[in-house]
Write a protein that holds these residues in place. Structure first.
Motif, PDB file in Angstrom:
ATOM      1  N   ASP A  51       0.822  -1.198   0.000  1.00 53.16           N
ATOM      2  CA  ASP A  51       0.000   0.000   0.000  1.00 53.16           C
ATOM      3  C   ASP A  51       0.861   1.255   0.000  1.00 53.16           C
ATOM      4  N   THR A  52       0.461   2.229  -0.812  1.00 52.01           N
ATOM      5  CA  THR A  52       1.101   3.540  -0.834  1.00 52.01           C
ATOM      6  C   THR A  52       0.032   4.589  -0.599  1.00 52.01           C
ATOM      7  N   ALA A  53       0.463   5.770  -0.177  1.00 53.02           N
ATOM      8  CA  ALA A  53      -0.491   6.820   0.193  1.00 53.02           C
ATOM      9  C   ALA A  53      -1.201   7.370  -1.029  1.00 53.02           C
ATOM     10  N   VAL A  54      -2.468   7.728  -0.849  1.00 50.81           N
ATOM     11  CA  VAL A  54      -3.185   8.484  -1.871  1.00 50.81           C
ATOM     12  C   VAL A  54      -3.058   9.963  -1.528  1.00 50.81           C
ATOM     13  N   LEU A  55      -3.233  10.821  -2.544  1.00 53.17           N
ATOM     14  CA  LEU A  55      -3.086  12.261  -2.343  1.00 53.17           C
ATOM     15  C   LEU A  55      -4.447  12.923  -2.413  1.00 53.17           C
ATOM     16  N   LEU A  56      -4.691  13.848  -1.481  1.00 51.14           N
ATOM     17  CA  LEU A  56      -6.003  14.493  -1.389  1.00 51.14           C
ATOM     18  C   LEU A  56      -5.992  15.957  -1.798  1.00 51.14           C
ATOM     19  N   ASP A  57      -4.804  16.526  -2.065  1.00 51.00           N
ATOM     20  CA  ASP A  57      -4.734  17.977  -2.285  1.00 51.00           C
ATOM     21  C   ASP A  57      -4.114  18.333  -3.632  1.00 51.00           C
ATOM     22  N   GLU A  58      -4.280  17.482  -4.634  1.00 48.76           N
ATOM     23  CA  GLU A  58      -3.765  17.806  -5.967  1.00 48.76           C
ATOM     24  C   GLU A  58      -4.730  18.749  -6.691  1.00 48.76           C
ATOM     25  N   HIS A  59      -4.175  19.638  -7.489  1.00 53.06           N
ATOM     26  CA  HIS A  59      -4.979  20.576  -8.256  1.00 53.06           C
ATOM     27  C   HIS A  59      -4.327  20.786  -9.619  1.00 53.06           C
ATOM     28  N   PRO A  60      -5.129  21.103 -10.644  1.00 54.24           N
ATOM     29  CA  PRO A  60      -4.526  21.419 -11.941  1.00 54.24           C
ATOM     30  C   PRO A  60      -3.652  22.659 -11.825  1.00 54.24           C
ATOM     31  N   ILE A  61      -2.510  22.652 -12.529  1.00 56.47           N
ATOM     32  CA  ILE A  61      -1.562  23.758 -12.416  1.00 56.47           C
ATOM     33  C   ILE A  61      -2.003  24.958 -13.246  1.00 56.47           C
ATOM     34  N   THR A  62      -2.562  24.720 -14.407  1.00 52.81           N
ATOM     35  CA  THR A  62      -2.981  25.815 -15.283  1.00 52.81           C
ATOM     36  C   THR A  62      -4.409  25.584 -15.763  1.00 52.81           C
ATOM     37  N   GLU A  63      -5.082  26.682 -16.083  1.00 51.30           N
ATOM     38  CA  GLU A  63      -6.389  26.580 -16.707  1.00 51.30           C
ATOM     39  C   GLU A  63      -6.212  26.199 -18.175  1.00 51.30           C
ATOM     40  N   LEU A  64      -7.092  25.354 -18.658  1.00 54.95           N
ATOM     41  CA  LEU A  64      -6.983  24.874 -20.022  1.00 54.95           C
ATOM     42  C   LEU A  64      -7.855  25.710 -20.952  1.00 54.95           C
ATOM     43  N   PRO A  65      -7.440  25.849 -22.220  1.00 53.41           N
ATOM     44  CA  PRO A  65      -8.190  26.695 -23.153  1.00 53.41           C
ATOM     45  C   PRO A  65      -9.504  26.065 -23.577  1.00 53.41           C
ATOM     46  N   ALA A  66     -10.473  26.906 -23.890  1.00 59.77           N
ATOM     47  CA  ALA A  66     -11.774  26.462 -24.389  1.00 59.77           C
ATOM     48  C   ALA A  66     -11.931  26.904 -25.838  1.00 59.77           C
ATOM     49  N   ILE A  67     -12.968  26.368 -26.480  1.00 54.35           N
ATOM     50  CA  ILE A  67     -13.294  26.797 -27.839  1.00 54.35           C
ATOM     51  C   ILE A  67     -13.516  28.318 -27.851  1.00 54.35           C
ATOM     52  N   ASP A  68     -13.000  28.961 -28.903  1.00 58.15           N
ATOM     53  CA  ASP A  68     -13.098  30.416 -29.101  1.00 58.15           C
ATOM     54  C   ASP A  68     -12.130  31.203 -28.229  1.00 58.15           C
ATOM     55  N   GLU A  69     -11.371  30.534 -27.371  1.00 57.29           N
ATOM     56  CA  GLU A  69     -10.337  31.234 -26.611  1.00 57.29           C
ATOM     57  C   GLU A  69      -9.004  31.154 -27.362  1.00 57.29           C
ATOM     58  N   THR A  70      -8.077  32.026 -26.960  1.00 60.02           N
ATOM     59  CA  THR A  70      -6.744  32.061 -27.569  1.00 60.02           C
ATOM     60  C   THR A  70      -5.701  31.724 -26.510  1.00 60.02           C
ATOM     61  N   VAL A  71      -4.802  30.831 -26.841  1.00 53.50           N
ATOM     62  CA  VAL A  71      -3.738  30.428 -25.933  1.00 53.50           C
ATOM     63  C   VAL A  71      -2.405  30.820 -26.546  1.00 53.50           C
ATOM     64  N   THR A  72      -1.465  31.238 -25.713  1.00 56.07           N
ATOM     65  CA  THR A  72      -0.133  31.628 -26.183  1.00 56.07           C
ATOM     66  C   THR A  72       0.864  30.529 -25.871  1.00 56.07           C
ATOM     67  N   LEU A  73       1.608  30.120 -26.889  1.00 53.27           N
ATOM     68  CA  LEU A  73       2.647  29.106 -26.737  1.00 53.27           C
ATOM     69  C   LEU A  73       4.008  29.739 -27.010  1.00 53.27           C
ATOM     70  N   ASP A  74       4.972  29.452 -26.139  1.00 53.99           N
ATOM     71  CA  ASP A  74       6.343  29.929 -26.345  1.00 53.99           C
ATOM     72  C   ASP A  74       7.036  29.067 -27.399  1.00 53.99           C
ATOM     73  N   ILE A  75       7.805  29.702 -28.276  1.00 49.49           N
ATOM     74  CA  ILE A  75       8.494  28.971 -29.334  1.00 49.49           C
ATOM     75  C   ILE A  75       9.956  29.392 -29.432  1.00 49.49           C
ATOM     76  N   ILE A  76      10.731  28.517 -30.030  1.00 49.29           N
ATOM     77  CA  ILE A  76      12.122  28.772 -30.396  1.00 49.29           C
ATOM     78  C   ILE A  76      12.174  28.780 -31.915  1.00 49.29           C
TER      79      ILE A  76
END
Length: 535
Positions: free
Chosen positions: A386-411
């Motif tokens: 048995d290993t511990a389960v985690l109770l306090d995880e949360h998504p790090i970033t909000e994800l984009p929806a239809i009609d929204e614009t997201v910015t991606l960093d590029i090289i």
């Protein structure tokens, strides 16, 4: 020798000939440089993937530039004899292009000893070069939409055999009965870099080498303990884990979960190793029933979740938390308001068949467990320590929806200099709509202004990585995702930074992308490497 930026952990070494490319590849394979993780050879380039905490493009470029390009002896002692029925519909064109008869084309193809220089395009597709040279066959002006599997073809200085039916622009000269790629074999790829190949007429009686096959047990036919029964799959539900590392010699890219962070988090929540296989669910719609008590977690795209118990009552439940399903309980996924892909993990892990060291489904190569179907039974691994389960995880970033614009960093790079200055400006200033033709192979983008090339010549095939923004003749770019081809023949104008790849994999059709440059196009030569190192 030029060194061109790709992303934060890889760069391209461009050489003047295939011989120089193979000589450098052999040198780096025989005496590796510290920090290099993988090298993908192609016609005139090596794609160098490195660990940025151990080294840098500048340090590696200086060391590589000092290496002599001395041809070695990388030829395999194995000679593969391949019988061919020379009935290709492009034989008359090839004969006219070479200024000889069709019979002479066939004779030259058979008299030469061909060497597998590198692999790519598709799993099992080997680029073979003749020991006698003399082959420079142009590709078709308009590629065929479908070339039959096992077709023998010519393009440039190479001969190749299509491992499966696919589009292609090579000139067809014949057909073989041998399978170039067969997952029933211990080594699926018939041809590997360094092997020598002799072509013979199909009725010549030449000795043909067949590789032994292996029997793969169907692990999911063994059902003991708790299981999940699939009631609905939604748009697409696939098995995914961390993917296949180090399979480039077979022509395979890594594949794996499109949102790696969500995969890791789903497994951490239920106490699994972070790369354990999970279900990757696209745009919700998945439903499953527990047979026995199980603990699951759901991460990634925030699908509204509903638990139906065995008494018919329903309860809304949260993602990013451990969720106990009692025997007979059902979990239903609705369509996520943002993002695209969700991940379902089960405590102790699923029992799932692996292919080449991974349970990931590669949708381009058609490798790995088949997409899930309604009625599938998914066994859960026996209870372990048995290993511990985690109770306090949360998504790090909000994800984009239809009609929204997201910015991606590029090289910028490696082929930014193949485009007009206006094209680079359009790449950075206009929004790019994600089209419905997008999938795990890549995001197909469309913009008001297409990207125009300043260099019109044909680009020899070269290694590509996840996040590469490749520009086909239409000028409308494709952003490669996890199931991208290992090599490509269209120029890459820029590459998404590695830390934004998970976000790129969650952008739904109908959303838009803007690109933000974090590193300019860098071109190093022997003459200016020291300037960058001292800067």
């Amino acid at each position: 020798m030029r060194f061109l930026t790709v992303n934060l952990s890889s760069f391209l070494v461009e050489l003047v000939s295939l011989d120089d490319t193979l000589a450098l590849f052999e040198s780096l394979t025989t005496l590796p440089e510290p920090g290099i993780e993988e090298i993908i050879p192609a016609a005139r380039t090596l794609l160098i993937c490195f660990h940025p905490e151990q080294t840098s493009m500048f340090k590696l470029s200086k060391r590589i530039a000092s290496r002599p390009l001395t041809p070695g002896n990388s030829h395999s002692s194995q000679l593969m004899v391949i019988p061919v029925h020379y009935n290709g519909e492009d034989l008359p064109f090839v004969a006219e292009e070479m200024g000889i008869s069709i019979r002479e084309v066939i004779c030259r193809h058979q008299e030469a000893t061909w060497r597998v220089a590198f692999t790519g395009f598709a799993p099992g597709f080997a680029y073979m070069v003749s020991d006698s040279g003399g082959w420079q066959i142009p590709r078709r002006r308009i590629p065929r939409t479908r070339i039959p599997a096992s077709s023998v073809a010519l393009a440039g200085e190479f001969s190749g055999i299509y491992p499966r039916a696919s589009p292609g622009g090579w000139q067809l000269i014949g057909q073989t009965l041998l399978k170039m790629w067969d997952m029933a074999r211990q080594q699926p790829a018939l041809l590997l870099p360094g092997m020598q190949v002799q072509f013979v007429s199909n009725n010549s009686g030449g000795k043909t080498v067949f590789l032994p096959v292996q029997t793969v047990p169907n692990v999911q036919s063994i059902v003991e303990g708790p299981t999940l029964t699939v009631l609905a799959t939604g748009l697409q539900t696939l098995w995914q884990d961390a993917g296949r590392v180090g399979k480039s010699s077979m022509g395979l890219s890594r594949s794996g979960a499109t949102d790696t962070r969500a995969l890791h988090t789903a497994n951490r929540i239920v106490g699994n190793p972070i790369n354990s296989p999970c279900l990757e669910i696209t745009q919700g719609g998945f439903q499953a029933r527990a047979n026995g008590d199980v603990v699951i977690s759901v991460t990634g795209a925030p699908c509204p979740l509903t638990l139906y118990d065995s008494y018919g009552k329903c309860y809304p439940v949260d993602s990013y938390r451990p969720l106990n399903l009692a025997d007979g309980d059902e979990i239903h996924f609705a369509t996520p308001p943002s993002g695209l892909r969700s991940y379902l993990a089960v405590r102790y892990g699923f029992v799932v068949q692996q292919s080449l060291g991974s349970a990931s489904r590669d949708t381009l190569a058609q490798i790995g467990p088949a997409p899930l179907c309604t009625g599938d039974i998914l066994p859960v691994c026996p209870r372990q320590h048995d290993t511990a389960v985690l109770l306090d995880e949360h998504p790090i970033t909000e994800l984009p929806a239809i009609d929204e614009t997201v910015t991606l960093d590029i090289i910028l790079g490696p082929r930014t200099d193949w485009f007009t200055s206006e094209a680079v400006e359009y790449l950075l200033t206009q929004a790019w709509l994600v089209t419905p033709q997008s999938n795990r192979i890549g995001l197909r983008l469309t913009g008001e202004q297409p990207l125009v090339r300043s260099q019109r010549q044909e680009l020899p095939s070269e290694g590509a990585c996840c996040g590469a923004i490749q520009v086909p003749p239409s000028g409308q770019p494709v952003l490669f995702l996890r199931d991208h081809p290992l090599t490509g023949g269209y120029p890459v104008i820029a590459t998404v930074a590695e830390y934004h790849l998970d976000l790129a994999g969650q952008i739904p059709p109908g959303a838009a992308i803007r690109f933000n440059v974090i590193q300019p196009f860098i071109e190093l030569t022997r003459n200016n490497i020291s300037d960058y190192l001292s800067a």
